[in-house]
Design an enzyme around this catalytic site. Structure first.
Site, mmCIF file in Angstrom:
data_model
loop_
_atom_site.group_PDB
_atom_site.id
_atom_site.type_symbol
_atom_site.label_atom_id
_atom_site.label_comp_id
_atom_site.label_asym_id
_atom_site.label_seq_id
_atom_site.Cartn_x
_atom_site.Cartn_y
_atom_site.Cartn_z
ATOM 1 N N HIS A 135 -4.922 -2.283 -4.655
ATOM 2 C CA HIS A 135 -5.390 -3.530 -4.047
ATOM 3 C C HIS A 135 -6.409 -3.267 -2.939
ATOM 4 O O HIS A 135 -6.685 -4.138 -2.138
ATOM 5 C CB HIS A 135 -4.203 -4.362 -3.547
ATOM 6 C CG HIS A 135 -3.338 -4.882 -4.658
ATOM 7 N ND1 HIS A 135 -2.132 -5.524 -4.435
ATOM 8 C CD2 HIS A 135 -3.496 -4.857 -6.008
ATOM 9 C CE1 HIS A 135 -1.599 -5.863 -5.606
ATOM 10 N NE2 HIS A 135 -2.396 -5.469 -6.573
ATOM 11 N N HIS A 179 -0.867 -3.565 -16.279
ATOM 12 C CA HIS A 179 -0.197 -4.641 -17.014
ATOM 13 C C HIS A 179 0.109 -4.247 -18.457
ATOM 14 O O HIS A 179 0.996 -4.820 -19.082
ATOM 15 C CB HIS A 179 -1.047 -5.914 -16.964
ATOM 16 C CG HIS A 179 -0.960 -6.605 -15.648
ATOM 17 N ND1 HIS A 179 -1.190 -7.948 -15.478
ATOM 18 C CD2 HIS A 179 -0.659 -6.133 -14.413
ATOM 19 C CE1 HIS A 179 -1.037 -8.274 -14.194
ATOM 20 N NE2 HIS A 179 -0.722 -7.183 -13.525
ATOM 21 N N ARG A 201 -6.459 -2.878 -13.237
ATOM 22 C CA ARG A 201 -5.272 -3.723 -13.326
ATOM 23 C C ARG A 201 -4.749 -3.845 -14.761
ATOM 24 O O ARG A 201 -3.535 -3.885 -14.989
ATOM 25 C CB ARG A 201 -5.586 -5.114 -12.779
ATOM 26 C CG ARG A 201 -4.379 -6.037 -12.729
ATOM 27 C CD ARG A 201 -4.713 -7.322 -12.007
ATOM 28 N NE ARG A 201 -3.538 -8.152 -11.780
ATOM 29 C CZ ARG A 201 -3.460 -9.428 -12.148
ATOM 30 N NH1 ARG A 201 -4.475 -10.014 -12.763
ATOM 31 N NH2 ARG A 201 -2.360 -10.116 -11.909
ATOM 32 N N ASN A 261 -0.723 -12.718 -16.380
ATOM 33 C CA ASN A 261 -2.039 -12.499 -16.997
ATOM 34 C C ASN A 261 -2.899 -13.752 -17.149
ATOM 35 O O ASN A 261 -4.122 -13.685 -17.076
ATOM 36 C CB ASN A 261 -1.861 -11.866 -18.387
ATOM 37 C CG ASN A 261 -1.341 -10.441 -18.300
ATOM 38 O OD1 ASN A 261 -1.616 -9.731 -17.330
ATOM 39 N ND2 ASN A 261 -0.577 -10.029 -19.302
HETATM 40 C C1 HEM Z 1 3.479 -3.719 -6.755
HETATM 41 C C2 HEM Z 1 3.464 -4.840 -7.415
HETATM 42 C C3 HEM Z 1 2.206 -5.598 -7.690
HETATM 43 C C4 HEM Z 1 2.065 -6.945 -7.602
HETATM 44 C C5 HEM Z 1 3.122 -7.944 -7.204
HETATM 45 C C6 HEM Z 1 0.693 -7.244 -7.919
HETATM 46 C C7 HEM Z 1 0.159 -8.520 -7.961
HETATM 47 C C8 HEM Z 1 -1.177 -8.802 -8.083
HETATM 48 C C9 HEM Z 1 -1.736 -10.124 -8.009
HETATM 49 C C10 HEM Z 1 -0.941 -11.401 -7.783
HETATM 50 C C11 HEM Z 1 -3.074 -10.007 -8.134
HETATM 51 C C12 HEM Z 1 -4.088 -11.151 -8.100
HETATM 52 C C13 HEM Z 1 -4.079 -11.872 -9.428
HETATM 53 C C14 HEM Z 1 -4.840 -13.162 -9.420
HETATM 54 O O1 HEM Z 1 -4.499 -14.030 -8.609
HETATM 55 O O2 HEM Z 1 -5.742 -13.332 -10.237
HETATM 56 C C15 HEM Z 1 -3.370 -8.612 -8.314
HETATM 57 C C16 HEM Z 1 -4.624 -8.103 -8.498
HETATM 58 C C17 HEM Z 1 -4.877 -6.773 -8.752
HETATM 59 N N1 HEM Z 1 -3.928 -5.791 -8.964
HETATM 60 FE FE1 HEM Z 1 -1.969 -5.911 -8.530
HETATM 61 N N2 HEM Z 1 0.031 -6.092 -8.208
HETATM 62 C C18 HEM Z 1 0.912 -5.054 -8.092
HETATM 63 C C19 HEM Z 1 0.655 -3.730 -8.369
HETATM 64 C C20 HEM Z 1 -0.543 -3.270 -8.884
HETATM 65 C C21 HEM Z 1 -0.730 -1.963 -9.463
HETATM 66 C C22 HEM Z 1 0.368 -0.928 -9.665
HETATM 67 C C23 HEM Z 1 -2.046 -1.887 -9.816
HETATM 68 C C24 HEM Z 1 -2.801 -0.762 -10.500
HETATM 69 C C25 HEM Z 1 -2.330 0.446 -10.696
HETATM 70 C C26 HEM Z 1 -2.668 -3.130 -9.439
HETATM 71 C C27 HEM Z 1 -4.010 -3.419 -9.553
HETATM 72 C C28 HEM Z 1 -4.583 -4.628 -9.209
HETATM 73 C C29 HEM Z 1 -6.018 -4.836 -9.114
HETATM 74 C C30 HEM Z 1 -7.075 -3.761 -9.237
HETATM 75 C C31 HEM Z 1 -6.209 -6.207 -8.852
HETATM 76 C C32 HEM Z 1 -7.537 -6.948 -8.747
HETATM 77 C C33 HEM Z 1 -7.953 -7.393 -10.157
HETATM 78 C C34 HEM Z 1 -9.276 -8.130 -10.257
HETATM 79 O O3 HEM Z 1 -9.986 -8.309 -9.283
HETATM 80 O O4 HEM Z 1 -9.598 -8.557 -11.389
HETATM 81 N N3 HEM Z 1 -1.717 -3.950 -8.903
HETATM 82 N N4 HEM Z 1 -2.194 -7.904 -8.305
#
Ligand code: HEM
Ligand SMILES: *[C@@H]1O[C@H](CO)[C@@H](O)[C@H](O)[C@H]1NC(C)=O
Ligand SMILES: *[C@@H]1O[C@H](CO)[C@@H](O)[C@H](O)[C@H]1NC(C)=O
Length: 332
Positions: free
Chosen positions: A198, A71, A67, A99
């Site tokens: 995800h 970002h 992630r 973040n």
């Molecule tokens: C398409 C739009 C996207 C949105 C709106 C989005 C939003 C989010 C949100 C809200 C979370 C949870 C954050 C939290 O509550 O702590 C999350 C987690 C995550 N996102 Fe996305 N995301 C998007 C695209 C992506 C992309 C492009 C990637 C990587 C290439 C990605 C990788 C991840 C990963 C791996 C997690 C889990 C992180 C952890 O467990 O520490 N996301 N994302």
């Protein structure tokens, strides 16, 4: 005649070379996988071993590192601007809405950086470390591998407003999310494939609560969310409080990189609104979700391509930027 022959020869040699070129198109410089082969031959091995140790300690770390690369790249390009702490002129991106209380894994990147500074001082950029760590995290959890184009340099600034504005929010509409991807040169195929990230990792209650209680300001839950899954989620994500409670983004196989994320969307069990809209708000995107749910290999192939594409967003190359000694601070 001679001119057109020359032109043809040029065209043919260009076309035959093109498929082998991993070059990211950048301003004046380009990225290539062999960038450190002479200056720091062990660089990739060192990154991989520190990431592997960290993921063995805590499986979620793979998701957190993946992630971070997203970002970072969506804000002034893949330049490690995200890794800077606040100080002096730097207003850290770590404070932004996407973040704050959620971006994590910075200590692992510090550990990699200090190992690399010992091996080959002032050589490997923090931006390249991020790109390699994202690939290694994907592989370690069972996902595809790819060659990472390298040669990025580190920014001397950060953009808090860029972080707030460019990174999609979980309650953005499908159109807004797609627009934010297009602004980075990414398309709808990249959007769907990269959302497949995800398949691993966690989300806090606060990132999807709205869906559980008041999706459209009408006091009812999102009807595109499976209602029994929704009631389960509500037990640990109450109407108020518990903001930081954690939930798996893919409840079927939360630490395995696979296509269950897409299968979950087909059964109305995507956790975030931004996940489920890929299936419900756009025909092209819905077709891609179905294809990836059916065919894991196709998903893996596209994911790898899209990660390379994301990693090529506006890198600093040549003499632009710097090689930071410490990923948290610009060199003085
Ligand atoms: C398409 C739009 C996207 C949105 C709106 C989005 C939003 C989010 C949100 C809200 C979370 C949870 C954050 C939290 O509550 O702590 C999350 C987690 C995550 N996102 Fe996305 N995301 C998007 C695209 C992506 C992309 C492009 C990637 C990587 C290439 C990605 C990788 C991840 C990963 C791996 C997690 C889990 C992180 C952890 O467990 O520490 N996301 N994302
Ligand atoms: C999206 O979520 C943010 C933060 O929780 C909130 O302030 C905003 O009103 C929400 N937007 C919509 C359209 O629901
Ligand atoms: C749902 O949201 C709307 C608009 O944001 C608000 O006026 C209403 O009071 C909320 N209803 C409930 C039950 O929370």
């Amino acid at each position: 005649m001679a001119n057109s022959m020359n032109f043809l020869t040029l065209l043919v040699s260009f076309l035959s070379l093109a498929p082998y070129c991993f070059c990211g198109r950048t301003n004046g410089g380009y990225l290539y996988p062999q960038f450190y082969d002479h200056s720091c031959p062990k660089a990739q091995e060192i990154v991989k071993s520190v990431v592997a140790k960290a993921v063995a300690r805590e499986a979620r770390m793979a998701a957190s590192l993946l992630r971070l690369s997203f970002h970072d790249c969506f804000v002034q390009g893949c330049d490690a601007s995200l890794l800077l702490d606040s100080s002096g002129t730097i207003n850290s991106e770590k404070r932004s809405n996407p973040n704050r209380n959620s971006a994590r894994g910075f200590e692992v990147l510090d550990e990699i950086k200090s190992a690399l500074e010992k091996e080959c001082p002032h050589t490997v950029s923090c931006a390249d470390i991020l790109a390699l760590a994202a690939r290694d995290s994907t592989v370690l959890t069972g996902g595809p591998s790819w060659e990472v184009p390298l040669g990025r340099r580190d920014s001397r600034g950060a953009s808090l407003s860029g972080s707030n504005n460019n990174i999609p929010a979980p309650n953005n509409t499908f159109q807004t999310i797609l627009t934010k991807f297009k602004r980075q040169g990414l398309d709808i195929v990249d959007l769907v494939a990269l959302s497949g990230s995800h398949t691993i990792g966690n989300s806090r209650c606060t990132s999807f609560r709205q869906r559980l209680y008041n999706q459209s300001g009408n006091g009812i839950a999102d009807f595109t969310l499976d209602q029994s899954y929704a009631s389960k989620l509500r037990t640990n994500c109450p109407r108020s409080g518990g903001d930081q409670n954690l939930f798996f983004l893919d409840f079927v196989s939360p630490t395995k990189f696979d296509n269950n994320y897409f299968k979950n969307l087909l059964s109305s069990k995507g956790l975030l609104n931004s996940d489920q809209v890929l299936l419900t708000k756009n025909g092209v995107s819905a077709q891609l979700v179905k294809k990836y749910a059916e065919n894991n290999e196709l998903f893996f192939e596209q994911f790898a391509k899209s990660m390379v594409k994301m990693g090529n967003i506006s890198p600093l190359t040549g003499s632009r930027g710097e090689i930071r000694k410490n990923c948290r601070k610009i060199n003085s």
